[in-house]
Scaffold this motif. Structure first.
Motif, PDB file in Angstrom:
ATOM      1  N   SER A 164      47.487 -65.016 -23.844  1.00 25.99           N
ATOM      2  CA  SER A 164      47.308 -66.099 -24.814  1.00 25.99           C
ATOM      3  C   SER A 164      46.341 -65.711 -25.923  1.00 25.99           C
ATOM      4  O   SER A 164      46.430 -66.218 -27.045  1.00 25.99           O
ATOM      5  N   GLU A 165      45.409 -64.802 -25.610  1.00 23.32           N
ATOM      6  CA  GLU A 165      44.421 -64.368 -26.594  1.00 23.32           C
ATOM      7  C   GLU A 165      44.234 -62.867 -26.512  1.00 23.32           C
ATOM      8  O   GLU A 165      44.365 -62.262 -25.442  1.00 23.32           O
ATOM      9  N   GLU A 166      43.899 -62.269 -27.634  1.00 24.86           N
ATOM     10  CA  GLU A 166      43.645 -60.829 -27.649  1.00 24.86           C
ATOM     11  C   GLU A 166      42.347 -60.510 -26.906  1.00 24.86           C
ATOM     12  O   GLU A 166      41.450 -61.342 -26.801  1.00 24.86           O
ATOM     13  N   ALA A 177      45.965 -50.166 -30.444  1.00 23.92           N
ATOM     14  CA  ALA A 177      46.448 -51.543 -30.371  1.00 23.92           C
ATOM     15  C   ALA A 177      47.590 -51.575 -29.362  1.00 23.92           C
ATOM     16  O   ALA A 177      48.454 -50.686 -29.360  1.00 23.92           O
ATOM     17  N   VAL A 178      47.587 -52.574 -28.503  1.00 23.70           N
ATOM     18  CA  VAL A 178      48.625 -52.723 -27.485  1.00 23.70           C
ATOM     19  C   VAL A 178      49.282 -54.078 -27.669  1.00 23.70           C
ATOM     20  O   VAL A 178      48.601 -55.113 -27.588  1.00 23.70           O
ATOM     21  N   LEU A 179      50.585 -54.083 -27.935  1.00 29.22           N
ATOM     22  CA  LEU A 179      51.304 -55.339 -28.063  1.00 29.22           C
ATOM     23  C   LEU A 179      51.850 -55.707 -26.687  1.00 29.22           C
ATOM     24  O   LEU A 179      52.749 -55.052 -26.161  1.00 29.22           O
ATOM     25  N   ASP A 180      51.291 -56.762 -26.119  1.00 29.91           N
ATOM     26  CA  ASP A 180      51.602 -57.174 -24.749  1.00 29.91           C
ATOM     27  C   ASP A 180      52.820 -58.093 -24.748  1.00 29.91           C
ATOM     28  O   ASP A 180      52.754 -59.238 -25.164  1.00 29.91           O
ATOM     29  N   PRO A 202      48.496 -60.502 -28.200  1.00 29.03           N
ATOM     30  CA  PRO A 202      49.663 -61.287 -27.782  1.00 29.03           C
ATOM     31  C   PRO A 202      50.907 -60.813 -28.528  1.00 29.03           C
ATOM     32  O   PRO A 202      50.813 -60.235 -29.623  1.00 29.03           O
ATOM     33  N   ALA A 203      52.066 -61.079 -27.964  1.00 25.78           N
ATOM     34  CA  ALA A 203      53.314 -60.648 -28.580  1.00 25.78           C
ATOM     35  C   ALA A 203      53.530 -61.256 -29.959  1.00 25.78           C
ATOM     36  O   ALA A 203      54.263 -60.707 -30.783  1.00 25.78           O
ATOM     37  N   SER A 204      52.895 -62.378 -30.224  1.00 25.54           N
ATOM     38  CA  SER A 204      53.071 -63.073 -31.505  1.00 25.54           C
ATOM     39  C   SER A 204      52.140 -62.562 -32.602  1.00 25.54           C
ATOM     40  O   SER A 204      52.207 -63.045 -33.740  1.00 25.54           O
ATOM     41  N   ALA A 205      51.293 -61.601 -32.298  1.00 28.73           N
ATOM     42  CA  ALA A 205      50.343 -61.100 -33.297  1.00 28.73           C
ATOM     43  C   ALA A 205      51.084 -60.484 -34.484  1.00 28.73           C
ATOM     44  O   ALA A 205      52.088 -59.787 -34.315  1.00 28.73           O
ATOM     45  N   SER A 206      50.586 -60.720 -35.679  1.00 22.36           N
ATOM     46  CA  SER A 206      51.216 -60.167 -36.880  1.00 22.36           C
ATOM     47  C   SER A 206      50.799 -58.718 -37.078  1.00 22.36           C
ATOM     48  O   SER A 206      49.774 -58.269 -36.551  1.00 22.36           O
ATOM     49  N   TRP A 207      51.557 -58.019 -37.877  1.00 24.67           N
ATOM     50  CA  TRP A 207      51.220 -56.615 -38.144  1.00 24.67           C
ATOM     51  C   TRP A 207      49.908 -56.516 -38.918  1.00 24.67           C
ATOM     52  O   TRP A 207      49.140 -55.555 -38.734  1.00 24.67           O
ATOM     53  N   GLU A 208      49.589 -57.539 -39.730  1.00 27.24           N
ATOM     54  CA  GLU A 208      48.314 -57.531 -40.442  1.00 27.24           C
ATOM     55  C   GLU A 208      47.146 -57.674 -39.464  1.00 27.24           C
ATOM     56  O   GLU A 208      46.117 -56.990 -39.612  1.00 27.24           O
ATOM     57  N   GLU A 209      47.305 -58.536 -38.469  1.00 28.73           N
ATOM     58  CA  GLU A 209      46.248 -58.719 -37.467  1.00 28.73           C
ATOM     59  C   GLU A 209      46.018 -57.424 -36.694  1.00 28.73           C
ATOM     60  O   GLU A 209      44.873 -57.081 -36.365  1.00 28.73           O
ATOM     61  N   GLU A 232      62.061 -61.574 -34.424  1.00 30.53           N
ATOM     62  CA  GLU A 232      60.851 -61.697 -35.234  1.00 30.53           C
ATOM     63  C   GLU A 232      59.811 -60.653 -34.839  1.00 30.53           C
ATOM     64  O   GLU A 232      59.043 -60.171 -35.688  1.00 30.53           O
ATOM     65  N   ILE A 233      59.776 -60.276 -33.559  1.00 31.34           N
ATOM     66  CA  ILE A 233      58.842 -59.235 -33.126  1.00 31.34           C
ATOM     67  C   ILE A 233      59.289 -57.883 -33.677  1.00 31.34           C
ATOM     68  O   ILE A 233      58.467 -57.078 -34.134  1.00 31.34           O
ATOM     69  N   ALA A 234      60.586 -57.628 -33.656  1.00 27.27           N
ATOM     70  CA  ALA A 234      61.107 -56.374 -34.207  1.00 27.27           C
ATOM     71  C   ALA A 234      60.807 -56.270 -35.701  1.00 27.27           C
ATOM     72  O   ALA A 234      60.387 -55.210 -36.191  1.00 27.27           O
ATOM     73  N   ARG A 235      61.009 -57.356 -36.431  1.00 25.07           N
ATOM     74  CA  ARG A 235      60.711 -57.329 -37.863  1.00 25.07           C
ATOM     75  C   ARG A 235      59.230 -57.067 -38.104  1.00 25.07           C
ATOM     76  O   ARG A 235      58.847 -56.321 -39.019  1.00 25.07           O
ATOM     77  N   ASN A 236      58.394 -57.664 -37.284  1.00 23.82           N
ATOM     78  CA  ASN A 236      56.956 -57.482 -37.400  1.00 23.82           C
ATOM     79  C   ASN A 236      56.577 -56.018 -37.163  1.00 23.82           C
ATOM     80  O   ASN A 236      55.822 -55.420 -37.934  1.00 23.82           O
ATOM     81  N   VAL A 237      57.122 -55.443 -36.091  1.00 26.16           N
ATOM     82  CA  VAL A 237      56.822 -54.050 -35.742  1.00 26.16           C
ATOM     83  C   VAL A 237      57.332 -53.099 -36.824  1.00 26.16           C
ATOM     84  O   VAL A 237      56.727 -52.054 -37.088  1.00 26.16           O
ATOM     85  N   GLY A 238      58.426 -53.469 -37.471  1.00 22.61           N
ATOM     86  CA  GLY A 238      58.985 -52.615 -38.511  1.00 22.61           C
ATOM     87  C   GLY A 238      57.999 -52.306 -39.623  1.00 22.61           C
ATOM     88  O   GLY A 238      58.051 -51.226 -40.240  1.00 22.61           O
ATOM     89  N   ASN A 239      57.079 -53.215 -39.880  1.00 22.81           N
ATOM     90  CA  ASN A 239      56.072 -52.989 -40.918  1.00 22.81           C
ATOM     91  C   ASN A 239      55.060 -51.920 -40.529  1.00 22.81           C
ATOM     92  O   ASN A 239      54.324 -51.421 -41.384  1.00 22.81           O
TER      93      ASN A 239
END
Length: 365
Positions: A164-166, A177-180, A202-209, A232-239
């Motif tokens: 729920s939290e980093e 950085a580990v995307l859980d 968290p899995a919802s973290a943005s690429w900027e974060e 949406e996670i794939a698009r985020n990781v793409g950045n």
């Protein structure tokens, strides 16, 4: 008495163990794992979230339950099916029995069923949903009144398994950085053994974060469910593709492929076990791997993505790993951290460590 009734009407009789709540039906995708041991790691592997796990090995629970071998702090598996369940703790060092763990963690189980017949049925007809019930008529009625869509979760399983939290795990080396997405503890241990400092998101973290903590690499973890359900996670990781060295494992492998423009598909009955042969196409070396996935990357969709196939499954030819032709990115469909299974593939973590240090291939900003 207890029953596992499949969506297609096939039913298997057995005896209940673990946690059964007032004869309430429990549904899940019925899958099987061929490993001879490692039931603790499998039951606590969040990649099994929403599934009823069948153990093909005839005896389970014979060495009890050791708390330190759990792969997550929560359990989201829907149920387990075994041929023979050993009673008691089975080991002087065990903390409890497998049955006690299931009872305390609200996991319904069914034992004394014909797991070989069930496995053959899945192999012939594909993965299918099932319901655990006290009476056969109850299971038949359930599928008369419900569809596959009715039993799907409101939220993708990845968002139910992620933290729920980093948080941060201290280390003396470079920061990763580990995307859980439902990460196994042994992945974290393997990274810690190599000295990395870990910032888990968290899995919802943005690429900027993710970039805000100035990591020197990114790890995309394993996780449950259909990768197509979380574009949406794939698009985020793409950045992040041109910005960081990346290691993707299982779901992380699929997400990275999707981030680059590739696609995935569902396997007939998945790969779940500790003896899947995988070949490194660059060296010809074959290793035995631990696997737990129901989806795979479509090889023909990789054209134009910048990725090429590095590892292939020798049983069915499916894609088992990718490497980027320009950037320091490597992904594997199998589990190099094992837990359970063969540990001969841990060199993937060393390869990634070289990418992070800049020794593997040219680093790109």
């Amino acid at each position: 008495m207890a029953w596992l009734v499949l969506k297609d009407g096939k039913a298997y009789e057995g005896e209940a163990f673990g946690f059964w709540k007032d004869s309430e039906p429990v549904t899940g995708e019925v899958v099987f794992n061929t490993s001879m041991c490692g039931y603790q790691e499998m039951i606590t592997d969040l990649s099994y979230s929403g599934q009823i796990l069948t153990f093909t090995h005839p005896q389970m629970g014979n060495y009890g339950w050791h708390n330190e071998e759990s792969e997550a702090g929560k359990v989201l598996i829907k149920g387990v099916a075994v041929k023979e369940l050993s009673e008691g703790e089975g080991s002087f060092h065990a903390d409890r029995s497998m049955e006690e763990f299931c009872l305390n963690n609200k996991i319904p189980g069914i034992k004394d069923i014909d797991t070989r017949a069930l496995t053959r049925h899945i192999r012939r007809n594909g993965t299918i949903s099932g319901v655990l019930v006290a009476e056969l008529e109850q299971g038949i009625k359930f599928w008369q009144e419900h569809s596959e869509q009715d039993i799907q979760p409101d939220r993708h399983w990845v968002y139910q398994t992620t933290v729920s939290e980093e948080y941060e795990i201290h280390g003396e080396g470079p920061l990763l950085a580990v995307l859980d997405m439902g990460i196994k503890r042994n992945i974290l241990r393997c990274l810690q053994k190599r000295g990395f400092r870990l910032h888990v998101f968290p899995a919802s973290a943005s690429w900027e974060e993710i970039l805000n903590v100035n990591p020197q690499g990114l790890v995309l973890s394993n996780g449950p469910g259909d990768p197509d359900g979380i574009p949406e996670i794939a698009r985020n990781v793409g950045n992040l593709i041109p910005k960081l060295p990346v290691l993707g494992i299982c779901m992380g492998h699929q997400i990275m492929a999707m981030a680059a423009g590739a696609s995935t598909y569902k396997l007939p009955f998945g790969h779940r076990g500790g003896n899947h042969p995988v070949q490194d196409l660059a060296t010809g070396k074959v290793t035995m791997t631990s696997q737990n996935h129901g989806y795979a990357v479509r090889e023909e969709s990789l054209e134009g993505t910048g990725f090429k196939v590095k590892y292939v499954n020798l049983n069915d030819g499916t894609v088992e790993g990718l490497i980027h032709e320009k950037y320091p990115i490597i992904t594997v469909q199998y589990h190099p951290e094992a837990a359970p299974g063969p540990e001969e593939n841990s060199g993937i973590f060393d390869c990634f460590a070289e990418f992070v240090s800049g020794k593997g291939i040219n680093r790109h900003a």
